[in-house]
Design a protein around this motif. Sequence first.
Motif, PDB file in Angstrom:
ATOM      1  N   ASP A  17     -55.223 -54.926 -52.146  1.00 59.35           N
ATOM      2  CA  ASP A  17     -54.351 -53.362 -52.788  1.00 59.35           C
ATOM      3  C   ASP A  17     -53.076 -54.238 -52.982  1.00 59.35           C
ATOM      4  O   ASP A  17     -51.968 -53.005 -53.386  1.00 59.35           O
ATOM      5  CB  ASP A  17     -54.329 -52.767 -51.336  1.00 59.35           C
TER       6      ASP A  17
ATOM      7  N   SER B  29     -50.098 -49.785 -54.303  1.00 60.30           N
ATOM      8  CA  SER B  29     -51.907 -49.613 -54.595  1.00 60.30           C
ATOM      9  C   SER B  29     -52.299 -49.330 -55.713  1.00 60.30           C
ATOM     10  O   SER B  29     -51.675 -49.784 -57.147  1.00 60.30           O
ATOM     11  CB  SER B  29     -51.388 -48.118 -53.494  1.00 60.30           C
ATOM     12  N   ASN B  30     -52.992 -48.525 -56.181  1.00 67.04           N
ATOM     13  CA  ASN B  30     -53.914 -48.006 -56.871  1.00 67.04           C
ATOM     14  C   ASN B  30     -53.411 -47.107 -58.223  1.00 67.04           C
ATOM     15  O   ASN B  30     -53.098 -46.412 -57.553  1.00 67.04           O
ATOM     16  CB  ASN B  30     -55.205 -48.141 -57.010  1.00 67.04           C
TER      17      ASN B  30
ATOM     18  N   ASP C 169     -54.497 -51.901 -61.174  1.00 66.64           N
ATOM     19  CA  ASP C 169     -55.344 -51.133 -61.432  1.00 66.64           C
ATOM     20  C   ASP C 169     -56.648 -51.615 -60.633  1.00 66.64           C
ATOM     21  O   ASP C 169     -56.867 -52.684 -60.552  1.00 66.64           O
ATOM     22  CB  ASP C 169     -56.181 -50.799 -62.762  1.00 66.64           C
ATOM     23  N   THR C 170     -56.016 -51.436 -59.457  1.00 64.93           N
ATOM     24  CA  THR C 170     -57.441 -52.339 -58.052  1.00 64.93           C
ATOM     25  C   THR C 170     -59.366 -52.287 -58.260  1.00 64.93           C
ATOM     26  O   THR C 170     -59.576 -53.308 -57.632  1.00 64.93           O
ATOM     27  CB  THR C 170     -57.034 -51.202 -56.747  1.00 64.93           C
ATOM     28  N   LYS C 171     -59.316 -51.161 -59.107  1.00 64.56           N
ATOM     29  CA  LYS C 171     -60.451 -51.081 -59.561  1.00 64.56           C
ATOM     30  C   LYS C 171     -60.917 -52.599 -60.141  1.00 64.56           C
ATOM     31  O   LYS C 171     -62.229 -53.107 -59.866  1.00 64.56           O
ATOM     32  CB  LYS C 171     -61.004 -49.708 -59.639  1.00 64.56           C
ATOM     33  N   ALA C 172     -60.007 -52.342 -60.937  1.00 71.05           N
ATOM     34  CA  ALA C 172     -60.269 -53.151 -62.688  1.00 71.05           C
ATOM     35  C   ALA C 172     -60.079 -54.619 -61.938  1.00 71.05           C
ATOM     36  O   ALA C 172     -60.727 -55.552 -62.669  1.00 71.05           O
ATOM     37  CB  ALA C 172     -59.495 -52.982 -63.266  1.00 71.05           C
ATOM     38  N   ARG C 173     -59.220 -54.652 -60.585  1.00 70.99           N
ATOM     39  CA  ARG C 173     -58.745 -55.710 -60.213  1.00 70.99           C
ATOM     40  C   ARG C 173     -57.361 -56.625 -61.347  1.00 70.99           C
ATOM     41  O   ARG C 173     -58.344 -57.697 -61.605  1.00 70.99           O
ATOM     42  CB  ARG C 173     -59.522 -56.929 -60.081  1.00 70.99           C
TER      43      ARG C 173
ATOM     44  N   THR D   4     -61.229 -58.110 -53.651  1.00 70.67           N
ATOM     45  CA  THR D   4     -60.708 -56.725 -53.512  1.00 70.67           C
ATOM     46  C   THR D   4     -59.254 -57.061 -52.801  1.00 70.67           C
ATOM     47  O   THR D   4     -58.605 -57.673 -51.797  1.00 70.67           O
ATOM     48  CB  THR D   4     -61.099 -55.974 -52.429  1.00 70.67           C
TER      49      THR D   4
END
Lengths: 113, 112
Positions: free
Chosen positions: A30, A51-52, A66-70, A28
């Motif tokens: 950001d 940020s995402n 896209d921080t969720k998908a890294r 993770t």
Amino acid sequence: ELKVEQNPLFLSMQEGKNYTIYCNYSTTSDRLYWYRQDPGKSLESLFVLLSNGAVKQEGRLMASLDTKARLSTLHITAAVHDLSATYFCAVDASSSGTYKYIFGTGTRLKVLA
Amino acid sequence: ETGVTQSPTHLIKTRGQQVTLRCSSQSGHNTVSWYQQALGQGPQFIFQYYREEENGRGNFPPRFSGLQFPNYSSELNVNALELDDSALYLCASSLEGWTGAFFGQGTRLTVV
């Protein structure tokens, strides 16, 4: 340990074409940065993504995060010869008061006239 | 231009020797980091100095050491140079609180 992978490692493209460079990272974070490096030179800051969902554009280059998908992408629109360089993504790996980047392997871009 | 200056720009040393690289940080920046970039690779974090103290270290042996001075300028020292130490050494300065790093132009070290 955080790992950052870019692909492709090498990219040869014709002027006027579009292409995307991908930057994947393993844990993770950001914050992500894109840099350009010309042969024998230092790093030139291109984009700071904080940020995402962040999207930044400058000329023929557009970066997103896209921080969720890294995953971060650097999209090149209608490439020109002057964009020939090596492009690095760098993930902010700061922790416990130490501020540092983990860099990707780099993508060497050659734009052919 | 970032305001971070490094010296010298190029250096050739012999294996086993010692070398000192210097960095003058951007005005007001109290945090300095050093990175090693081997040919064809991305930069790797060596260590960071904050208020004259080492504030984090990457996976580099103790023969890589540093100093930070009261004016926030910094030195990177490498003892017992090895051929694999040949690289571009980058200094980066930043503000307390981390607003991102500004890189200098680098020192190209060649060990023969």
